[in-house]
Design an enzyme around this catalytic site. Structure first.
Site, PDB file in Angstrom:
ATOM      1  N   HIS A  67      38.525  54.575  36.114  1.00 28.83           N
ATOM      2  CA  HIS A  67      37.702  55.600  35.458  1.00 28.83           C
ATOM      3  C   HIS A  67      37.515  56.739  36.451  1.00 28.83           C
ATOM      4  CE1 HIS A  67      36.478  52.866  32.214  1.00 28.83           C
ATOM      5  NE2 HIS A  67      36.323  51.951  33.148  1.00 28.83           N
ATOM      6  N   SER A  78      45.043  39.113  34.875  1.00 32.98           N
ATOM      7  CA  SER A  78      43.710  39.525  34.398  1.00 32.98           C
ATOM      8  C   SER A  78      43.690  41.012  34.047  1.00 32.98           C
ATOM      9  CB  SER A  78      42.569  39.092  35.305  1.00 32.98           C
ATOM     10  OG  SER A  78      42.395  37.676  35.192  1.00 32.98           O
ATOM     11  N   CYS A 126      43.808  36.796  39.166  1.00 28.65           N
ATOM     12  CA  CYS A 126      43.790  35.340  39.274  1.00 28.65           C
ATOM     13  C   CYS A 126      44.767  34.875  40.350  1.00 28.65           C
ATOM     14  CB  CYS A 126      44.158  34.711  37.946  1.00 28.65           C
ATOM     15  SG  CYS A 126      43.003  35.117  36.654  1.00 28.65           S
TER      16      CYS A 126
END
Lengths: 133, 133
Positions: free
Chosen positions: A69, A64, A84
């Site tokens: 950030h 995934s 996943c």
């Protein structure tokens, strides 16, 4: 149908210099990938914003995604690991304290997919009309 | 310090063919970007997994990120929109029903940053030791 879990991490009180240092953040994310034996597809996408803003990093994974950030102006770093796999434990608190000087690390985990409650994770309540329709 | 919100979207009961169609998904994500006047940095990163698996898309934004993962084998699509803006409403339910044939759309919204409760969003409880340390 549960298709994985997402770990949502907030690290507060970090050292500003570390949050502006792309090499430090890349090494940190690469360590997550390596430790959890995740598979990156293509090249990670990194961007350094002009000061005083920080850095964004995104990894498209076979499992995934991983995103990062940073907000040096607020001493804050945020991460998402959507995986996943039933379990993808990583010592976020310990490592973010070591690498970024974080004073406080909050880790949340939500199941992804149709089954909204999972024994291993806290439940994220539905937006109930307060989020976007 | 609140640095934005993240919308976490699950669309269930979607049409398998739509979830395998990269052009459909790209158009959908581009519509989100365009409608909300978000700014993409660099090129979006898309990957089509071998059938019966689906598609992943990732957009690095000036405002943070947008991601899309599909699971045609389960009729499921999941999205994340992390946005450094107080509001970024988009009609997820209506559009995902129209574009992907979704039978059920669940939209969750969590604040990102140090301030963990916000009037506009539901609260996501801390992992309390049940997520990774």
């Amino acid at each position: 149908m549960l298709t994985g879990h997402e770990w949502i991490i907030e690290a507060e009180g970090c050292e500003s210099a570390a949050l502006s240092n792309l090499a430090t953040l890349r090494a940190l994310c690469n360590e997550v990938i390596s430790d959890l034996e995740l598979r990156t597809i293509g090249h990670p996408h990194w961007h350094q914003f002009p000061a005083p803003s920080g850095v964004t990093g995104m990894y498209l994974l076979a499992e995934s995604h991983l995103t990062c950030h940073t907000f040096p102006e607020f001493g804050l770093a945020t991460f998402n690991l959507y995986c996943c796999r039933p379990h993808a434990d990583w010592p976020w608190q310990e490592r973010l304290t070591e690498r970024l000087g974080a004073a406080r690390v909050v880790v949340r985990c939500v199941p992804r997919g149709g089954r909204m409650v999972d024994d291993d994770c806290e439940r994220l309540p539905a937006a109930s009309g307060r989020g976007p329709a």
